[in-house]
Design an enzyme around this catalytic site. Structure first.
Site, short mmCIF file in Angstrom:
data_model
loop_
_atom_site.label_atom_id
_atom_site.label_comp_id
_atom_site.label_asym_id
_atom_site.label_seq_id
_atom_site.Cartn_x
_atom_site.Cartn_y
_atom_site.Cartn_z
N CYS A 201 6.10 2.04 16.97
CA CYS A 201 6.70 1.04 17.82
C CYS A 201 5.80 0.62 18.87
O CYS A 201 5.30 1.39 19.60
CB CYS A 201 8.24 1.12 18.44
SG CYS A 201 8.67 0.20 19.44
N HIS B 226 -7.97 6.56 11.06
CA HIS B 226 -7.47 5.22 11.00
C HIS B 226 -6.05 5.13 10.97
O HIS B 226 -5.67 3.91 10.58
CB HIS B 226 -8.47 4.37 9.98
CG HIS B 226 -9.75 4.46 10.47
ND1 HIS B 226 -10.80 4.38 9.46
CD2 HIS B 226 -10.54 4.54 11.34
CE1 HIS B 226 -12.07 4.10 10.06
NE2 HIS B 226 -11.90 4.50 11.30
N ASN C 202 -9.29 7.74 5.34
CA ASN C 202 -8.02 7.44 4.80
C ASN C 202 -6.92 7.22 5.16
O ASN C 202 -6.44 8.25 5.94
CB ASN C 202 -8.06 8.12 3.23
CG ASN C 202 -9.58 8.06 2.61
OD1 ASN C 202 -10.30 6.93 2.84
ND2 ASN C 202 -9.69 8.97 1.48
N ARG D 150 0.71 -1.18 -0.11
CA ARG D 150 0.07 -0.12 -0.10
C ARG D 150 0.83 1.10 -0.21
O ARG D 150 0.56 2.03 -0.59
CB ARG D 150 -0.91 0.20 1.25
CG ARG D 150 -1.75 -1.34 1.41
CD ARG D 150 -2.78 -1.19 0.96
NE ARG D 150 -3.48 -1.75 -0.21
CZ ARG D 150 -3.05 -3.18 -0.50
NH1 ARG D 150 -2.20 -3.82 0.16
NH2 ARG D 150 -3.32 -3.74 -1.64
N ASP E 132 -4.16 7.30 3.32
CA ASP E 132 -3.14 7.93 2.47
C ASP E 132 -2.96 9.57 2.79
O ASP E 132 -3.44 9.96 3.66
CB ASP E 132 -3.63 8.03 1.05
CG ASP E 132 -4.92 8.52 0.56
OD1 ASP E 132 -5.01 9.78 1.00
OD2 ASP E 132 -6.01 7.85 0.61
N ASN F 274 -21.77 9.92 -2.40
CA ASN F 274 -21.18 8.78 -2.70
C ASN F 274 -21.68 8.25 -4.21
O ASN F 274 -22.48 9.24 -4.70
CB ASN F 274 -21.80 7.90 -1.63
CG ASN F 274 -20.98 7.51 -0.38
OD1 ASN F 274 -20.07 7.73 -0.34
ND2 ASN F 274 -21.91 7.33 0.56
N LEU F 275 -21.00 7.27 -4.62
CA LEU F 275 -21.15 6.93 -5.98
C LEU F 275 -22.70 6.74 -5.98
O LEU F 275 -23.31 6.79 -7.06
CB LEU F 275 -20.25 5.78 -6.14
CG LEU F 275 -18.87 5.93 -7.05
CD1 LEU F 275 -18.36 4.74 -7.37
CD2 LEU F 275 -19.24 6.99 -8.26
ZN LIG Z 1 10.52 1.30 19.93
#
Ligand SMILES: [Zn+2]
Length: 238
Positions: free
Chosen positions: A112, A104, A87, A56, A89, A198-199
């Site tokens: 880490c 997200h 998203n 990705r 990206d 939306n689509l």
């Molecule tokens: Zn670490």
């Protein structure tokens, strides 16, 4: 000053060629993504998790923001705007957006699990045998992505933003199926103008909760929504 709150999902980046989890029936190399990228089991699937997100991340290098990303950047420069996206990206940033809340996670960044440090690796692959650059642990580095079954820390920001809205503010939802975020509930709680793009109709979203609904690609809808926002948000300054 009236506010604009924008909530976006995969549909915004679809025209930039970014594939979503749901393509190929949600399967990736014959695994379900939910199974691999799960907050409870990701260590067990360590190599696969990194392979999935490496693909990705390197794919982002060849994707470009589209007209809808650029229009959102323009709106942010004109209005008091909150941009929340599902998203991972960085196309909104590359289109010029200054402040994007990634609900997200964010694909160019690693974190880490042990020391919680965060670092940016751009569009490169992360080799699973590389230690954390801060605490040197092995097997603890992961993409800074909210995995399935994990709490999303920025949901607090989302709900705080939504509860702060007044009837002068505009809620704009772009390109989301409503299967992860409760879009209908969000629309129902907003006292001001609500716009949805939306689509097509989504089974998880009640279109009739919105004042205006545009079933078309995001780049096309952005051009129509632009003068609506101008009228709504500039008029309210008087
Ligand atoms: Zn670490």
């Amino acid at each position: 000053m009236a506010k604009l709150i924008i909530l976006t999902g995969a549909g915004l980046s679809a025209e930039s060629g970014l594939r979503t989890f749901r393509d190929n029936d949600g399967l990736w190399e014959n695994h379900s993504v939910e199974e691999i990228c799960d907050g409870r089991t990701w260590r067990r699937n360590f190599e696969l998790v990194h392979k999935f997100y490496n693909d990705r991340r390197t794919g982002l290098a060849t994707s470009e923001p589209n007209e809808a990303h650029r229009m959102i950047a323009k709106w942010e420069s004109l209005y008091d705007t909150i941009i929340l996206t599902q998203n991972v990206d960085d196309l909104l940033e590359r289109a010029g957006c200054k402040n994007v809340i990634h609900l997200h996670g964010f694909l160019p960044e690693m974190t880490c699990a042990k020391c919680e440090s965060i670092w940016n690796i751009g569009y490169t692959e992360w080799r699973a045998d590389t230690p954390c650059p801060t605490c040197k642990s092995l097997g603890e580095a992961r993409p800074r992505i909210v995995f399935f079954g994990e709490a999303a820390p920025h949901y607090r920001t989302l709900w705080d933003s939504l509860y702060s809205l007044s009837d002068r503010d505009v809620l704009l939802v772009i390109g989301t199926s409503g299967t992860v975020l409760p879009i209908s509930q969000i629309a129902a709680m907003h006292p001001g103008v609500k716009i949805l793009n939306n689509l097509g109709s989504e089974s998880a979203i009640e279109d009739n909760l919105f004042d205006k609904v545009f079933h078309m690609p995001a780049t096309q809808a952005a051009k129509i929504i632009d003068p609506i926002l101008k009228e709504r948000l500039q008029a309210s300054e008087d």
